[in-house]
Design an enzyme around this catalytic site. Structure first.
Site, short mmCIF file in Angstrom:
data_model
loop_
_atom_site.label_atom_id
_atom_site.label_comp_id
_atom_site.label_asym_id
_atom_site.label_seq_id
_atom_site.Cartn_x
_atom_site.Cartn_y
_atom_site.Cartn_z
N ASN A 9 0.85 -1.20 -0.12
CA ASN A 9 -0.12 -0.08 0.07
C ASN A 9 0.87 1.16 0.15
OD1 ASN A 9 -1.93 2.03 0.51
ND2 ASN A 9 -1.89 1.57 2.54
N TRP A 10 1.12 1.94 -1.13
CA TRP A 10 1.95 3.10 -1.21
C TRP A 10 1.20 4.27 -0.61
CZ3 TRP A 10 4.12 2.62 -6.81
CH2 TRP A 10 5.26 1.92 -7.07
N LYS A 11 0.00 4.18 -0.08
CA LYS A 11 -0.42 5.55 0.25
C LYS A 11 0.02 6.75 -0.63
CE LYS A 11 0.72 3.69 4.80
NZ LYS A 11 0.28 3.68 6.15
N HIS A 96 -9.62 1.38 5.00
CA HIS A 96 -8.03 1.65 5.51
C HIS A 96 -8.21 2.54 6.86
CE1 HIS A 96 -3.76 2.37 6.52
NE2 HIS A 96 -3.81 1.55 5.87
N GLU A 98 -6.52 4.91 7.90
CA GLU A 98 -6.33 6.31 7.52
C GLU A 98 -7.59 6.90 6.90
OE1 GLU A 98 -2.57 5.90 5.56
OE2 GLU A 98 -1.71 5.05 7.28
N GLU A 165 -5.34 -5.07 10.34
CA GLU A 165 -4.22 -4.05 10.77
C GLU A 165 -4.34 -3.33 12.13
OE1 GLU A 165 -2.40 -2.87 6.70
OE2 GLU A 165 -4.06 -1.54 7.28
N GLY A 171 2.66 2.16 10.86
CA GLY A 171 3.76 3.22 10.51
C GLY A 171 4.27 3.43 11.67
N SER A 204 3.39 -2.30 10.28
CA SER A 204 4.95 -2.37 10.31
C SER A 204 5.47 -3.54 9.76
CB SER A 204 5.35 -1.95 11.69
OG SER A 204 4.82 -0.64 11.98
N GLY A 226 4.87 1.01 4.36
CA GLY A 226 6.18 1.72 4.12
C GLY A 226 7.34 1.00 3.69
C1 PEP Z 1 -0.73 0.20 5.93
O1 PEP Z 1 -0.65 1.20 5.25
O2 PEP Z 1 -1.65 -0.59 5.62
C2 PEP Z 1 0.41 -0.09 6.75
C3 PEP Z 1 0.42 -1.35 7.22
O3 PEP Z 1 1.34 0.46 6.85
P1 PEP Z 1 2.96 0.23 7.45
O4 PEP Z 1 3.40 -1.17 6.91
O5 PEP Z 1 3.61 1.27 7.07
O6 PEP Z 1 2.71 0.00 8.98
#
Ligand code: PEP
Length: 241
Positions: A9-11, A96, A98, A165, A171, A204, A226
């Site tokens: 997931n590049w956000k 998600h 976010e 998640e 993050g 993460s 990330g």
């Molecule tokens: C995500 O964006 O869904 C995610 C899990 O981010 P990260 O791996 O950076 O924690």
């Protein structure tokens, strides 16, 4: 049978030029990808077409990060399923944390988006997970069960991916212990009619811990933020041992 799906997931990261540079570095990482693994990259809208084109014929599918429930209309800033399909999208991340926390996404709008995605032939990746406060209060399970109950109303479980998640792990570098992620994912599966739904862990995920995560029996893949931005590191993730 449960499918293994490793998704990035590049956000809101990477321009088209950066996307092409990533693809060039990432393609060699797929040379020895073991059979039976699907790799997905969920990228910003402006990168979708160029990513589809540059990955055509590879083992990588393209995913978006949101979809609206209407096909067209006065919905400034939104995008519809037919628009995504036209540029080669197969998967779409929905709900998600976010989007839930920063953009007012609710279980109801998540449900609308899931049903519209499926109706159009996209495979939704539904994100669920608890905050740190909810976990500390012992509410993790009930929060997740509610997200599932409301989100999955009228949703076809034959064409669905779920990502567990925990919000406190996204993050932050604070990965959920793998046996705890496995336990929660087992609980999620116990609530589903279709036990073959692919359920990923996200939060993460890093190359250093991918082997341990994927060794857990309930975990069918990962959703990676990330660490999916860097080709070599994501290459190590998709080639987990
Ligand atoms: C995500 O964006 O869904 C995610 C899990 O981010 P990260 O791996 O950076 O924690």
């Amino acid at each position: 049978m449960r499918k293994i799906i490793l998704a990035g997931n590049w956000k809101m990261f990477k321009t088209q030029a950066e996307t092409l540079a990533f693809v060039q570095d990432f393609k060699p990482e797929l040379d020895e990808l073991p059979e039976g693994r699907e790799v997905v990259l969920c990228v910003p809208f402006t990168d979708l077409a160029i990513l589809s084109k540059s990955l055509h014929g590879s083992q990588v599918s393209v995913g978006a990060q949101n979809v609206h429930w209407e096909e067209t209309g006065a919905f400034t800033g939104e995008i519809s399923a037919p628009m995504l399909l036209e540029v080669g999208v197969r998967y779409v991340v929905i709900g998600h944390s976010e989007r839930r926390q920063l953009f007012g996404e609710t279980d109801e709008t998540v449900n609308f988006r899931l049903r519209a995605a499926q109706k159009a032939g996209l495979v939704p990746i539904l994100c669920v997970g608890e905050t740190k406060l909810q976990r500390d209060r012992g509410e993790a399970e009930s929060v997740i069960f509610q997200q599932l109950k409301a989100g999955l109303m009228g949703v076809d479980q034959a064409s669905l991916v779920i990502a567990y998640e925990p919000i406190w792990a996204i993050g932050t570098g604070d990965t959920c212990a793998t046996d705890e992620a496995n336990r929660i994912i087992g609980l999620i599966r116990s609530r589903l009619d279709n036990k073959d739904v692919t359920i990923q862990y996200g939060g993460s995920v890093k190359p250093e811990i991918i082997d341990e995560i994927m060794a857990q029996p309930e975990i069918d893949g990962v959703l990676v933020g990330g660490a999916s931005l860097e080709a070599k590191g994501f290459g190590r993730i998709v080639n987990y041992k």
